[in-house]
Design a protein around this motif. Sequence first.
Motif, PDB file in Angstrom:
ATOM      1  N   VAL A 111      -2.556   8.015  -2.608  1.00 26.69           N
ATOM      2  CA  VAL A 111      -2.045   7.204  -1.504  1.00 26.69           C
ATOM      3  C   VAL A 111      -2.367   5.718  -1.691  1.00 26.69           C
ATOM      4  O   VAL A 111      -1.490   4.860  -1.509  1.00 26.69           O
ATOM      5  CB  VAL A 111      -2.573   7.733  -0.157  1.00 26.69           C
ATOM      6  N   PRO A 112      -3.611   5.322  -2.066  1.00 26.06           N
ATOM      7  CA  PRO A 112      -3.874   3.887  -2.289  1.00 26.06           C
ATOM      8  C   PRO A 112      -2.995   3.279  -3.380  1.00 26.06           C
ATOM      9  O   PRO A 112      -2.728   2.072  -3.356  1.00 26.06           O
ATOM     10  CB  PRO A 112      -5.356   3.860  -2.691  1.00 26.06           C
ATOM     11  N   TRP A 113      -2.549   4.107  -4.335  1.00 25.73           N
ATOM     12  CA  TRP A 113      -1.690   3.596  -5.405  1.00 25.73           C
ATOM     13  C   TRP A 113      -0.332   3.162  -4.847  1.00 25.73           C
ATOM     14  O   TRP A 113       0.231   2.140  -5.258  1.00 25.73           O
ATOM     15  CB  TRP A 113      -1.510   4.682  -6.465  1.00 25.73           C
ATOM     16  N   THR A 114       0.194   3.926  -3.877  1.00 25.05           N
ATOM     17  CA  THR A 114       1.463   3.522  -3.256  1.00 25.05           C
ATOM     18  C   THR A 114       1.285   2.222  -2.472  1.00 25.05           C
ATOM     19  O   THR A 114       2.201   1.394  -2.431  1.00 25.05           O
ATOM     20  CB  THR A 114       1.990   4.626  -2.325  1.00 25.05           C
ATOM     21  N   VAL A 115       0.121   2.043  -1.843  1.00 24.78           N
ATOM     22  CA  VAL A 115      -0.158   0.799  -1.125  1.00 24.78           C
ATOM     23  C   VAL A 115      -0.255  -0.358  -2.121  1.00 24.78           C
ATOM     24  O   VAL A 115       0.242  -1.465  -1.865  1.00 24.78           O
ATOM     25  CB  VAL A 115      -1.455   0.927  -0.302  1.00 24.78           C
ATOM     26  N   TYR A 116      -0.880  -0.103  -3.255  1.00 23.05           N
ATOM     27  CA  TYR A 116      -1.000  -1.111  -4.312  1.00 23.05           C
ATOM     28  C   TYR A 116       0.376  -1.571  -4.783  1.00 23.05           C
ATOM     29  O   TYR A 116       0.633  -2.775  -4.927  1.00 23.05           O
ATOM     30  CB  TYR A 116      -1.794  -0.500  -5.469  1.00 23.05           C
ATOM     31  N   LEU A 117       1.262  -0.627  -4.994  1.00 19.04           N
ATOM     32  CA  LEU A 117       2.617  -0.974  -5.416  1.00 19.04           C
ATOM     33  C   LEU A 117       3.383  -1.684  -4.306  1.00 19.04           C
ATOM     34  O   LEU A 117       4.181  -2.590  -4.571  1.00 19.04           O
ATOM     35  CB  LEU A 117       3.369   0.296  -5.838  1.00 19.04           C
ATOM     36  N   ALA A 118       3.161  -1.255  -3.050  1.00 20.99           N
ATOM     37  CA  ALA A 118       3.863  -1.869  -1.926  1.00 20.99           C
ATOM     38  C   ALA A 118       3.494  -3.335  -1.755  1.00 20.99           C
ATOM     39  O   ALA A 118       4.302  -4.136  -1.269  1.00 20.99           O
ATOM     40  CB  ALA A 118       3.560  -1.098  -0.637  1.00 20.99           C
ATOM     41  N   PHE A 119       2.288  -3.724  -2.155  1.00 21.69           N
ATOM     42  CA  PHE A 119       1.878  -5.128  -2.113  1.00 21.69           C
ATOM     43  C   PHE A 119       2.416  -5.918  -3.311  1.00 21.69           C
ATOM     44  O   PHE A 119       2.199  -7.128  -3.409  1.00 21.69           O
ATOM     45  CB  PHE A 119       0.360  -5.246  -2.082  1.00 21.69           C
ATOM     46  N   GLU A 126     -13.865   3.684   5.705  1.00 23.03           N
ATOM     47  CA  GLU A 126     -13.236   2.365   5.740  1.00 23.03           C
ATOM     48  C   GLU A 126     -14.107   1.313   5.056  1.00 23.03           C
ATOM     49  O   GLU A 126     -13.618   0.504   4.252  1.00 23.03           O
ATOM     50  CB  GLU A 126     -12.958   1.951   7.192  1.00 23.03           C
ATOM     51  N   GLY A 127     -15.401   1.324   5.388  1.00 21.90           N
ATOM     52  CA  GLY A 127     -16.299   0.363   4.762  1.00 21.90           C
ATOM     53  C   GLY A 127     -16.407   0.563   3.265  1.00 21.90           C
ATOM     54  O   GLY A 127     -16.441  -0.403   2.487  1.00 21.90           O
ATOM     55  N   GLY A 128     -16.445   1.828   2.845  1.00 26.21           N
ATOM     56  CA  GLY A 128     -16.499   2.124   1.413  1.00 26.21           C
ATOM     57  C   GLY A 128     -15.242   1.678   0.693  1.00 26.21           C
ATOM     58  O   GLY A 128     -15.298   1.201  -0.447  1.00 26.21           O
ATOM     59  N   PHE A 129     -14.088   1.824   1.349  1.00 23.24           N
ATOM     60  CA  PHE A 129     -12.834   1.386   0.739  1.00 23.24           C
ATOM     61  C   PHE A 129     -12.866  -0.117   0.498  1.00 23.24           C
ATOM     62  O   PHE A 129     -12.498  -0.588  -0.585  1.00 23.24           O
ATOM     63  CB  PHE A 129     -11.662   1.752   1.660  1.00 23.24           C
ATOM     64  N   VAL A 130     -13.295  -0.879   1.510  1.00 25.59           N
ATOM     65  CA  VAL A 130     -13.329  -2.335   1.375  1.00 25.59           C
ATOM     66  C   VAL A 130     -14.245  -2.745   0.227  1.00 25.59           C
ATOM     67  O   VAL A 130     -13.916  -3.636  -0.573  1.00 25.59           O
ATOM     68  CB  VAL A 130     -13.778  -2.989   2.696  1.00 25.59           C
ATOM     69  N   VAL A 174      -9.705  -3.924  -6.972  1.00 18.83           N
ATOM     70  CA  VAL A 174      -8.301  -3.571  -7.177  1.00 18.83           C
ATOM     71  C   VAL A 174      -7.369  -4.513  -6.422  1.00 18.83           C
ATOM     72  O   VAL A 174      -6.398  -5.036  -6.976  1.00 18.83           O
ATOM     73  CB  VAL A 174      -8.056  -2.109  -6.728  1.00 18.83           C
ATOM     74  N   PHE A 175      -7.663  -4.738  -5.127  1.00 16.85           N
ATOM     75  CA  PHE A 175      -6.752  -5.503  -4.278  1.00 16.85           C
ATOM     76  C   PHE A 175      -7.144  -6.972  -4.143  1.00 16.85           C
ATOM     77  O   PHE A 175      -6.324  -7.783  -3.703  1.00 16.85           O
ATOM     78  CB  PHE A 175      -6.696  -4.874  -2.882  1.00 16.85           C
ATOM     79  N   GLY A 176      -8.393  -7.311  -4.479  1.00 17.69           N
ATOM     80  CA  GLY A 176      -8.852  -8.673  -4.256  1.00 17.69           C
ATOM     81  C   GLY A 176      -9.413  -8.825  -2.853  1.00 17.69           C
ATOM     82  O   GLY A 176      -9.096  -8.042  -1.950  1.00 17.69           O
ATOM     83  N   ALA A 177     -10.236  -9.829  -2.654  1.00 18.63           N
ATOM     84  CA  ALA A 177     -10.923 -10.005  -1.380  1.00 18.63           C
ATOM     85  C   ALA A 177      -9.961 -10.256  -0.231  1.00 18.63           C
ATOM     86  O   ALA A 177     -10.215  -9.854   0.910  1.00 18.63           O
ATOM     87  CB  ALA A 177     -11.927 -11.156  -1.484  1.00 18.63           C
ATOM     88  N   LEU A 206      -6.729  -9.176   0.157  1.00 14.44           N
ATOM     89  CA  LEU A 206      -5.835  -8.071   0.507  1.00 14.44           C
ATOM     90  C   LEU A 206      -6.543  -6.751   0.751  1.00 14.44           C
ATOM     91  O   LEU A 206      -5.910  -5.802   1.213  1.00 14.44           O
ATOM     92  CB  LEU A 206      -4.787  -7.875  -0.593  1.00 14.44           C
ATOM     93  N   VAL A 207      -7.832  -6.675   0.464  1.00 10.65           N
ATOM     94  CA  VAL A 207      -8.478  -5.358   0.526  1.00 10.65           C
ATOM     95  C   VAL A 207      -8.540  -4.811   1.954  1.00 10.65           C
ATOM     96  O   VAL A 207      -8.363  -3.605   2.170  1.00 10.65           O
ATOM     97  CB  VAL A 207      -9.891  -5.412  -0.116  1.00 10.65           C
ATOM     98  N   THR A 208      -8.779  -5.668   2.954  1.00 14.03           N
ATOM     99  CA  THR A 208      -8.819  -5.172   4.332  1.00 14.03           C
ATOM    100  C   THR A 208      -7.437  -4.716   4.801  1.00 14.03           C
ATOM    101  O   THR A 208      -7.317  -3.610   5.372  1.00 14.03           O
ATOM    102  CB  THR A 208      -9.395  -6.233   5.279  1.00 14.03           C
ATOM    103  N   PRO A 209      -6.365  -5.502   4.600  1.00 12.28           N
ATOM    104  CA  PRO A 209      -5.039  -4.976   4.941  1.00 12.28           C
ATOM    105  C   PRO A 209      -4.705  -3.691   4.181  1.00 12.28           C
ATOM    106  O   PRO A 209      -4.104  -2.768   4.746  1.00 12.28           O
ATOM    107  CB  PRO A 209      -4.089  -6.116   4.549  1.00 12.28           C
ATOM    108  N   ALA A 210      -5.091  -3.635   2.911  1.00 12.23           N
ATOM    109  CA  ALA A 210      -4.819  -2.426   2.131  1.00 12.23           C
ATOM    110  C   ALA A 210      -5.567  -1.227   2.701  1.00 12.23           C
ATOM    111  O   ALA A 210      -5.034  -0.110   2.744  1.00 12.23           O
ATOM    112  CB  ALA A 210      -5.223  -2.649   0.671  1.00 12.23           C
ATOM    113  N   MET A 211      -6.803  -1.448   3.146  1.00 12.99           N
ATOM    114  CA  MET A 211      -7.565  -0.359   3.758  1.00 12.99           C
ATOM    115  C   MET A 211      -6.882   0.133   5.027  1.00 12.99           C
ATOM    116  O   MET A 211      -6.760   1.347   5.258  1.00 12.99           O
ATOM    117  CB  MET A 211      -8.983  -0.841   4.075  1.00 12.99           C
ATOM    118  N   LEU A 212      -6.418  -0.800   5.860  1.00 13.06           N
ATOM    119  CA  LEU A 212      -5.753  -0.409   7.105  1.00 13.06           C
ATOM    120  C   LEU A 212      -4.513   0.428   6.824  1.00 13.06           C
ATOM    121  O   LEU A 212      -4.278   1.447   7.483  1.00 13.06           O
ATOM    122  CB  LEU A 212      -5.377  -1.662   7.906  1.00 13.06           C
ATOM    123  N   VAL A 213      -3.735   0.030   5.839  1.00 13.57           N
ATOM    124  CA  VAL A 213      -2.506   0.760   5.527  1.00 13.57           C
ATOM    125  C   VAL A 213      -2.826   2.106   4.876  1.00 13.57           C
ATOM    126  O   VAL A 213      -2.252   3.144   5.242  1.00 13.57           O
ATOM    127  CB  VAL A 213      -1.599  -0.078   4.606  1.00 13.57           C
TER     128      VAL A 213
END
Length: 368
Positions: free
Chosen positions: A248-256, A290-294, A300-303, A305-312
């Motif tokens: 799932v995070p990979w689809t978010v990565y591509l969506a960004f 959530e905290g671990g994801f950030v 992966v996402f950079g400082a 985009l990581v919070t928006p990526a976590m939310l999505v």
Amino acid sequence: MIQNKKNILGILLLMVLMAVTGSILLKGQTMSVLWANLRHLNPWLLLPGLGMMFGYVGCEALCTWQILRRLGHQVPWSRCLGYSFVGFYVSSITPSATGGQPAQIYYMNKDEIPVAHGALNMMLIASCYQVAALIWGVGAWLFLPSVRGALGSGLGLLLAYGAGMMLLLTFGMMMFMFLPGPSRKICGGVLRFLTGVRILRDPKTAEGRLEKMLTEYRSGAECVKRNPGLTVRVLLLCLVQQGLLFSVPWTVYLAFGLEGTSWVQVAGLQALLTLAVCNLPLPGAVGPAEGGFVKAFTIVFGAELVTPAMLVSRGISFYTFLFVSFGVTIAVHLRTRRQGRTRALREITLGRRGQPRVRAVEKYLNTR
């Protein structure tokens, strides 16, 4: 009534954890910047993520369908899908996901599947799921050193705890299944100790439950021995199931619109993060997840985009399906209640042999 109160408390605790987590993670984040980052998302590329979550639930349903058919129950896959959604919902609102399997067994029994068979089904799935989680986690740890380094010391400790708990649970289940004698002695010693320190006040009831559990595990062991191919198929499905979740995070990565990080790295990082937080005694692991994801996915996402990526990402893999599974759970409950009422009316009308009419009437009234 007691179960309903537990579910309500679980939902309230989940809401409190969500509020606290949101306030901590969004501290210092302005809504305008957050919204501006989210506007860069390609929503069409998020649809595969939702599809993966449906596949995640569907894989468990397919496991249940195969096991129940082998046990002699011709249950349609769609009904097994309902059981899986029930498990997802109740697991999400109970600490350490402890309520999901009993709820599934309950609704299977409402569909006239014996409790022993329902428990056997869940036990086989749980065993294979835990082994699959360890395979994913160990594989990511051994073959993805860059991903391993992204966890840091804090998440590394949580990973050690999560992996240790998973190994302990897996070993315990295997021991109960294939070494009933030593298991009975160990558990008997624990019960005597708890009785001696007056923590356990009803040892006879506890011994009865222990014996019942050992009997179910022995049945599981016999089923595994008789059907090695079934166990392999369930394990493979669990590996695919978790692969869908970790993607799932990979689809978010591509969506960004980001590039440079492979699917293997993203999925491996999510596998380690999930292993680290899945056994924490919190509903849905809300907060640490959530905290671990950030912390882990900043690489992966950079400082920015990581919070928006976590939310999505968490929105797709947890919160959206929490509401979806809630709706399906309500539908399953209403269906089983309606079927129980119909079955009770049929017993009253036909006067089933060996069932007094008064008991049939009482059974009907209890389903209303």
